[in-house]
Write a protein that holds these residues in place. Structure first.
Motif, PDB file in Angstrom:
ATOM      1  N   GLY A 124      57.015  22.543  21.132  1.00 55.12           N
ATOM      2  CA  GLY A 124      57.174  22.206  22.337  1.00 55.12           C
ATOM      3  C   GLY A 124      58.066  23.543  23.011  1.00 55.12           C
ATOM      4  O   GLY A 124      57.551  24.674  22.683  1.00 55.12           O
ATOM      5  N   PHE A 125      58.561  23.456  24.190  1.00 56.43           N
ATOM      6  CA  PHE A 125      59.255  24.470  25.083  1.00 56.43           C
ATOM      7  C   PHE A 125      60.653  24.667  24.365  1.00 56.43           C
ATOM      8  O   PHE A 125      61.251  24.012  24.557  1.00 56.43           O
ATOM      9  CB  PHE A 125      58.994  24.091  26.462  1.00 56.43           C
ATOM     10  CG  PHE A 125      59.671  25.052  27.454  1.00 56.43           C
ATOM     11  CD1 PHE A 125      59.121  26.479  27.603  1.00 56.43           C
ATOM     12  CD2 PHE A 125      60.693  24.872  27.937  1.00 56.43           C
ATOM     13  CE1 PHE A 125      59.916  27.278  28.305  1.00 56.43           C
ATOM     14  CE2 PHE A 125      61.658  25.734  28.702  1.00 56.43           C
ATOM     15  CZ  PHE A 125      60.923  26.949  28.800  1.00 56.43           C
ATOM     16  N   GLU A 156      46.360  21.940  28.771  1.00 60.12           N
ATOM     17  CA  GLU A 156      46.158  20.472  29.334  1.00 60.12           C
ATOM     18  C   GLU A 156      45.406  20.195  30.398  1.00 60.12           C
ATOM     19  O   GLU A 156      44.278  19.530  30.094  1.00 60.12           O
ATOM     20  CB  GLU A 156      47.540  19.769  29.724  1.00 60.12           C
ATOM     21  CG  GLU A 156      48.790  20.097  28.633  1.00 60.12           C
ATOM     22  CD  GLU A 156      48.518  19.745  27.313  1.00 60.12           C
ATOM     23  OE1 GLU A 156      47.502  19.159  26.885  1.00 60.12           O
ATOM     24  OE2 GLU A 156      49.611  19.877  26.723  1.00 60.12           O
ATOM     25  N   PHE A 196      52.032  12.651  29.684  1.00 58.66           N
ATOM     26  CA  PHE A 196      51.559  11.865  28.693  1.00 58.66           C
ATOM     27  C   PHE A 196      52.304  11.732  27.237  1.00 58.66           C
ATOM     28  O   PHE A 196      51.592  11.107  26.188  1.00 58.66           O
ATOM     29  CB  PHE A 196      50.106  12.509  28.458  1.00 58.66           C
ATOM     30  CG  PHE A 196      50.112  13.711  28.241  1.00 58.66           C
ATOM     31  CD1 PHE A 196      50.533  14.419  27.109  1.00 58.66           C
ATOM     32  CD2 PHE A 196      49.943  14.739  29.146  1.00 58.66           C
ATOM     33  CE1 PHE A 196      50.622  15.864  26.886  1.00 58.66           C
ATOM     34  CE2 PHE A 196      50.094  15.975  29.119  1.00 58.66           C
ATOM     35  CZ  PHE A 196      50.422  16.837  27.927  1.00 58.66           C
ATOM     36  N   ASN A 205      59.346  16.815  31.010  1.00 57.91           N
ATOM     37  CA  ASN A 205      58.343  16.557  30.321  1.00 57.91           C
ATOM     38  C   ASN A 205      57.072  16.163  30.642  1.00 57.91           C
ATOM     39  O   ASN A 205      56.694  15.588  31.935  1.00 57.91           O
ATOM     40  CB  ASN A 205      58.705  15.396  29.387  1.00 57.91           C
ATOM     41  CG  ASN A 205      59.122  14.106  30.018  1.00 57.91           C
ATOM     42  OD1 ASN A 205      59.772  14.007  30.746  1.00 57.91           O
ATOM     43  ND2 ASN A 205      58.007  13.136  29.941  1.00 57.91           N
ATOM     44  N   CYS A 206      55.945  16.677  29.977  1.00 58.83           N
ATOM     45  CA  CYS A 206      54.612  16.270  30.423  1.00 58.83           C
ATOM     46  C   CYS A 206      54.540  14.993  30.351  1.00 58.83           C
ATOM     47  O   CYS A 206      54.904  14.081  29.299  1.00 58.83           O
ATOM     48  CB  CYS A 206      53.594  16.898  29.251  1.00 58.83           C
ATOM     49  SG  CYS A 206      53.827  18.756  29.207  1.00 58.83           S
ATOM     50  N   PHE A 252      62.094  20.440  27.861  1.00 61.48           N
ATOM     51  CA  PHE A 252      61.459  19.566  29.132  1.00 61.48           C
ATOM     52  C   PHE A 252      62.150  18.330  29.153  1.00 61.48           C
ATOM     53  O   PHE A 252      62.266  17.907  30.320  1.00 61.48           O
ATOM     54  CB  PHE A 252      60.134  19.610  29.030  1.00 61.48           C
ATOM     55  CG  PHE A 252      59.249  20.972  29.354  1.00 61.48           C
ATOM     56  CD1 PHE A 252      60.174  22.084  29.996  1.00 61.48           C
ATOM     57  CD2 PHE A 252      58.071  21.271  28.916  1.00 61.48           C
ATOM     58  CE1 PHE A 252      59.226  23.428  30.266  1.00 61.48           C
ATOM     59  CE2 PHE A 252      57.466  22.499  29.080  1.00 61.48           C
ATOM     60  CZ  PHE A 252      58.110  23.504  29.694  1.00 61.48           C
ATOM     61  N   TRP A 253      62.431  17.727  27.969  1.00 66.65           N
ATOM     62  CA  TRP A 253      62.758  16.399  28.185  1.00 66.65           C
ATOM     63  C   TRP A 253      64.394  16.185  28.535  1.00 66.65           C
ATOM     64  O   TRP A 253      64.568  15.301  29.258  1.00 66.65           O
ATOM     65  CB  TRP A 253      62.678  15.743  26.388  1.00 66.65           C
ATOM     66  CG  TRP A 253      61.405  15.424  26.014  1.00 66.65           C
ATOM     67  CD1 TRP A 253      60.482  16.090  25.673  1.00 66.65           C
ATOM     68  CD2 TRP A 253      60.806  14.092  26.470  1.00 66.65           C
ATOM     69  NE1 TRP A 253      59.314  15.641  25.628  1.00 66.65           N
ATOM     70  CE2 TRP A 253      59.335  14.287  26.121  1.00 66.65           C
ATOM     71  CE3 TRP A 253      61.122  13.006  26.779  1.00 66.65           C
ATOM     72  CZ2 TRP A 253      58.360  13.306  26.088  1.00 66.65           C
ATOM     73  CZ3 TRP A 253      60.115  11.876  26.813  1.00 66.65           C
ATOM     74  CH2 TRP A 253      59.024  12.110  26.556  1.00 66.65           C
ATOM     75  N   THR A 293      57.171  12.979  22.771  1.00 65.86           N
ATOM     76  CA  THR A 293      57.867  13.741  21.554  1.00 65.86           C
ATOM     77  C   THR A 293      59.095  13.516  21.965  1.00 65.86           C
ATOM     78  O   THR A 293      60.134  13.241  20.558  1.00 65.86           O
ATOM     79  CB  THR A 293      57.607  15.442  21.892  1.00 65.86           C
ATOM     80  OG1 THR A 293      56.228  15.527  21.443  1.00 65.86           O
ATOM     81  CG2 THR A 293      58.541  16.146  21.089  1.00 65.86           C
TER      82      THR A 293
HETATM   83  S1  SF4 Z   1      56.459  18.622  23.503  1.00 68.87           S
HETATM   84 FE1  SF4 Z   1      54.559  19.826  24.595  1.00 68.87          FE
HETATM   85  S2  SF4 Z   1      53.608  18.127  25.565  1.00 68.87           S
HETATM   86 FE2  SF4 Z   1      55.589  17.178  25.108  1.00 68.87          FE
HETATM   87  S3  SF4 Z   1      56.683  17.850  26.919  1.00 68.87           S
HETATM   88 FE3  SF4 Z   1      57.074  19.158  25.729  1.00 68.87          FE
HETATM   89  S4  SF4 Z   1      55.568  20.952  26.076  1.00 68.87           S
HETATM   90 FE4  SF4 Z   1      54.760  19.012  26.955  1.00 68.87          FE
END
Ligand code: SF4
Length: 409
Positions: free
Chosen positions: A184-185, A238, A143, A140-141, A134-135, A146
């Motif tokens: 993570g994803f 979440e 909050f 990304n989430c 996601f980054w 990571t």
């Molecule tokens: S590591 Fe987990 S909390 Fe962080 S962005 Fe990825 S899925 Fe979301």
């Protein structure tokens, strides 16, 4: 008014604590900002003086701006610390755990072990996979940190032998019984990436192993993890409110959808022992009624709720958000305990697993009314703990002898 130890834990999560420069933290477990970043605070154990549990572990925010105006301040010296509520003039004894001796040791590939895994309470936490996908797409989430921590404060690549050696050190030197692997994803490859770690830890170390990954649509992959001996699976949904979920977790919304988290949770809860699956949520972002509803849904799925109190971690997209109120979080945590009790979930049954990043469901026993239902559940929990001992002992036996010796840094 004097707070009980769980109330103090909640208030410290919500307000943080100040550590004046004059207070020496020599030898204390240092702040370790790894994984999603929630371990950015000071690890603390609060003695309870209760028959329910001797200590409550927590990670008290110290770095975030809200902590600078906290009414709480740490006083004392190594071996004799306390937290003082300055306006109220009330002091609470605390214990600050020592830095694990193995943190500075090198693995056989010359990686400091603290860059592989860290203790978060009494368990070992290791982020195993490449940076959550996601980054790369800014999904990304909001909050989470990571993407900033993996490759910076912790090693980017965690080779299986490094993870095994770190697990062994945490077990031998810190008495850790449980290692939590997250990653993570990773599209549909996350579970497959976790398998070699699980296999090697079970074979060479024998700790209890938890796995936390984004859910995958092919549920037979969970059967494989269960066959390999995974002891715990957790699913981070979440937030329950669809609008909040989409806003705070855009990647999870776009690539997975909320439903998949609950379906995977339910599937695994049906296949694993009662209490071996958890649903993770964050309290303090969406309205508190939705958090209570999420707790009810998770427990109705046969899982136990792991509830983080929202921390506006420095560097996250939400770093300027306010932390939640103590009053709301007390309602939430009391609800966690009541929901676990209603569903007869065997919380606190596994040996020596205290998670400092959340209010553990059994911490919240200190918030419950002392009625007949409370004593009945607590007596049952005690019996379950005793009955489960030989089962956990068996599950913690490695299937092969450790081979490599540790090397000092
Ligand atoms: S590591 Fe987990 S909390 Fe962080 S962005 Fe990825 S899925 Fe979301």
């Amino acid at each position: 008014m004097r707070l009980n130890p769980c109330e103090l834990e909640i208030d410290l999560f919500c307000r943080g604590v100040r550590v004046p420069e004059s207070v020496s933290l020599d030898g204390a477990r240092g702040v370790r900002r790894t994984r999603a970043g929630l371990g950015s605070g000071l690890e603390v154990a609060i003695p309870t003086g209760s028959w329910l549990k001797p200590e409550i572990w927590m990670n008290a925010p110290v770095a975030e701006p809200f902590a600078r105006t906290s009414p709480y301040v740490v006083r004392g010296a190594p071996g004799a610390y306390e937290v003082l509520d300055e306006p109220g003039g009330l002091s609470y004894p605390i214990r600050i755990p020592p830095q694990p001796r193995w943190y500075d040791r090198l693995t056989s590939r010359d990686v400091p072990m603290s860059r592989i895994g860290v203790l978060q309470g009494t368990y070992l936490g290791i982020y195993i996979n490449p940076i959550c996908e996601f980054w790369a797409s800014e999904l990304n989430c909001r909050f989470c940190t990571t993407g900033q921590n993996v490759g910076a404060t912790e090693a980017r690549d965690k080779a299986v032998p490094d993870v095994v050696e770190t697990c062994r050190a945490a077990r031998d030197y810190s008495g850790a019984t449980f290692v939590h692997l997250n990653g993570g994803f990773q599209g549909s490859r996350g579970i497959a990436m976790a398998e070699p770690y699980l296999r090697a830890i079970k074979k060479d170390v024998g700790m209890l192993v938890g796995v936390q990954l984004a859910p995958e649509k092919d549920f037979s992959r969970y059967d494989r993890l269960i066959d390999l001996g995974v002891d715990h699976l957790s699913f981070c949904v979440e937030l329950l409110d669809p609008a909040w979920f989409a806003r705070i977790c855009p990647g999870k919304q776009r690539m997975l959808g909320q439903r998949l988290f609950f379906d995977a949770m339910e599937y695994c809860a049906r296949r694993m022992p009662h209490g071996a699956v958890s649903g993770e949520i964050i309290a303090g972002i969406e309205p508190v009624e939705r958090t209570l509803e999420a707790i009810d849904i998770i427990t109705a799925h046969g899982a136990f709720p792991t509830v983080c109190i929202f921390r506006p971690t420095i560097g996250s997209d939400m770093e300027d958000w306010p932390p939640p109120s103590y009053e709301d979080m007390r309602i939430v945590m009391r609800h966690v305990y009541e929901a676990c009790r209603r569903h007869w979930l065997p919380i606190g049954a596994a040996p020596n697993i205290e998670v400092s990043l959340v209010v553990n469901p059994d911490d919240a026993a200190l918030l419950a009314d002392l009625d007949a239902g409370f004593y009945g559940y607590e007596a049952w929990r005690r019996l379950v703990r005793i009955a489960a001992r030989p089962i956990f002992r068996r599950r913690m036996k490695p299937v092969a002898r450790p081979r490599r010796a540790l090397r000092a840094a």
